[in-house]
Design a protein around this motif. Structure first.
Motif, short mmCIF file in Angstrom:
data_model
loop_
_atom_site.label_atom_id
_atom_site.label_comp_id
_atom_site.label_asym_id
_atom_site.label_seq_id
_atom_site.Cartn_x
_atom_site.Cartn_y
_atom_site.Cartn_z
N GLU A 94 0.81 -1.22 0.00
CA GLU A 94 0.00 0.00 0.00
C GLU A 94 0.84 1.26 0.00
O GLU A 94 0.54 2.24 0.66
CB GLU A 94 -0.99 -0.03 1.17
N ALA A 95 1.92 1.23 -0.79
CA ALA A 95 2.80 2.40 -0.93
C ALA A 95 2.43 3.13 -2.22
O ALA A 95 1.26 3.47 -2.40
CB ALA A 95 4.26 1.96 -0.90
N THR A 96 3.36 3.37 -3.11
CA THR A 96 3.09 4.13 -4.33
C THR A 96 1.97 3.48 -5.14
O THR A 96 2.00 2.28 -5.41
CB THR A 96 4.36 4.24 -5.20
N CYS A 97 1.02 4.28 -5.55
CA CYS A 97 -0.14 3.83 -6.32
C CYS A 97 0.30 3.04 -7.55
O CYS A 97 1.13 3.48 -8.34
CB CYS A 97 -0.95 5.05 -6.74
N GLY A 98 -0.28 1.86 -7.71
CA GLY A 98 0.04 1.01 -8.85
C GLY A 98 -0.33 1.63 -10.18
O GLY A 98 0.39 1.47 -11.17
N ALA A 99 -1.44 2.35 -10.22
CA ALA A 99 -1.84 3.00 -11.47
C ALA A 99 -0.79 4.00 -11.91
O ALA A 99 -0.43 4.08 -13.09
CB ALA A 99 -3.20 3.67 -11.30
N ASN A 115 -4.92 14.23 -6.97
CA ASN A 115 -5.45 13.29 -5.98
C ASN A 115 -4.97 13.51 -4.55
O ASN A 115 -5.41 12.81 -3.65
CB ASN A 115 -5.14 11.86 -6.43
N HIS A 116 -4.07 14.46 -4.36
CA HIS A 116 -3.58 14.84 -3.03
C HIS A 116 -2.80 13.73 -2.31
O HIS A 116 -2.61 13.81 -1.10
CB HIS A 116 -4.73 15.35 -2.14
N SER A 117 -2.38 12.73 -3.05
CA SER A 117 -1.54 11.67 -2.50
C SER A 117 -1.02 10.81 -3.64
O SER A 117 -1.62 10.76 -4.72
CB SER A 117 -2.32 10.80 -1.52
N LEU A 118 0.09 10.12 -3.37
CA LEU A 118 0.65 9.13 -4.29
C LEU A 118 0.56 7.74 -3.68
O LEU A 118 0.93 6.76 -4.31
CB LEU A 118 2.13 9.44 -4.57
N VAL A 119 0.09 7.66 -2.45
CA VAL A 119 0.14 6.44 -1.65
C VAL A 119 -1.19 5.69 -1.71
O VAL A 119 -2.24 6.24 -1.37
CB VAL A 119 0.50 6.79 -0.19
N CYS A 120 -1.11 4.44 -2.10
CA CYS A 120 -2.30 3.60 -2.28
C CYS A 120 -3.21 3.62 -1.04
O CYS A 120 -4.40 3.86 -1.16
CB CYS A 120 -1.86 2.18 -2.62
N LEU A 167 -4.94 6.94 -0.72
CA LEU A 167 -5.92 7.13 -1.78
C LEU A 167 -7.18 6.31 -1.49
O LEU A 167 -8.30 6.78 -1.67
CB LEU A 167 -5.34 6.74 -3.13
N ARG A 168 -6.99 5.10 -0.98
CA ARG A 168 -8.12 4.21 -0.70
C ARG A 168 -8.72 4.44 0.69
O ARG A 168 -9.75 3.86 1.01
CB ARG A 168 -7.67 2.75 -0.85
N GLY A 169 -8.09 5.27 1.50
CA GLY A 169 -8.62 5.56 2.83
C GLY A 169 -8.51 4.40 3.80
O GLY A 169 -9.32 4.28 4.71
N ILE A 170 -7.50 3.56 3.63
CA ILE A 170 -7.35 2.36 4.45
C ILE A 170 -7.24 2.71 5.94
O ILE A 170 -7.92 2.11 6.76
CB ILE A 170 -6.11 1.54 4.01
N GLU A 171 -6.39 3.65 6.29
CA GLU A 171 -6.20 3.99 7.70
C GLU A 171 -7.15 5.08 8.18
O GLU A 171 -7.64 5.04 9.30
CB GLU A 171 -4.75 4.41 7.95
N SER A 172 -7.42 6.05 7.32
CA SER A 172 -8.23 7.20 7.72
C SER A 172 -9.73 6.92 7.64
O SER A 172 -10.53 7.61 8.29
CB SER A 172 -7.91 8.41 6.84
N GLY A 173 -10.10 5.95 6.82
CA GLY A 173 -11.52 5.71 6.59
C GLY A 173 -12.14 6.70 5.62
O GLY A 173 -13.33 6.66 5.35
N ILE A 174 -11.30 7.59 5.09
CA ILE A 174 -11.78 8.61 4.15
C ILE A 174 -11.05 8.41 2.82
O ILE A 174 -9.91 8.86 2.65
CB ILE A 174 -11.52 10.03 4.68
N PRO A 175 -11.67 7.71 1.88
CA PRO A 175 -11.02 7.50 0.59
C PRO A 175 -10.88 8.82 -0.18
O PRO A 175 -11.81 9.64 -0.21
CB PRO A 175 -11.93 6.54 -0.16
N LEU A 176 -9.70 9.00 -0.78
CA LEU A 176 -9.48 10.16 -1.64
C LEU A 176 -9.85 9.84 -3.08
O LEU A 176 -10.34 10.70 -3.80
CB LEU A 176 -8.00 10.58 -1.58
N ARG A 177 -9.62 8.59 -3.49
CA ARG A 177 -9.85 8.20 -4.88
C ARG A 177 -9.91 6.67 -4.96
O ARG A 177 -9.06 5.99 -4.39
CB ARG A 177 -8.70 8.72 -5.74
#
Length: 136
Positions: A53-58, A98-103, A106-116
């Motif tokens: 869950e580091a740099t976005c795969g896309a 997207n305000h982040s490069l980190v998977c 972006l998915r909101g895994i820890e924050s619960g708030i998905p960015l994209r």
């Protein structure tokens, strides 16, 4: 009617390709590499590089496409400065959008708030490749 790069990428993703594979393989019609090789090379970049869950795969897929389209494939004909410039532009534009490069961010895994979502990151990455590399 020929499918767009975005449509191709989304179809790959829906069929089980990871985000990096989906973006990179969408551009196969203009790349000088076969699908099994590109699929294999991009496999470890999925889910933020190996599921970490580091740099976005896309985004990783987008940078791979830029490299494949601009590198000379030889140390004698140095193209890395141009490839780095294009990669930096892709990364900067993705970050800006997207305000982040980190998977996991972006998915909101820890924050619960998905960015994209992944499908939207894939779309963004494909469109940025088209924009930055001036592809139709």
């Amino acid at each position: 009617m020929e499918k767009s790069y975005v449509d191709r990428a989304q179809e790959y993703h829906e069929s089980g390709y990871n985000c990096a594979q989906s973006v990179a393989c969408a551009f196969l019609p203009i790349l000088s590499i076969d699908e099994p090789t590109l699929f294999s090379v991009m496999e470890g970049f999925g889910a933020g590089m190996g599921g970490m869950e580091a740099t976005c795969g896309a985004l990783s897929g987008a940078v791979a496409v830029a490299s494949l389209l601009t590198s000379s494939g030889s140390v004698e004909n140095l193209t890395k400065v141009r490839t780095y410039e294009l990669s930096k532009e892709l990364v900067s534009l993705f970050q800006e959008k997207n305000h982040s490069l980190v998977c996991k961010e972006l998915r909101g895994i820890e924050s619960g708030i998905p960015l994209r979502s992944c499908p939207l990151c894939i779309e963004d990455a494909v469109l940025l490749v088209q924009q930055v590399l001036h592809l139709e």
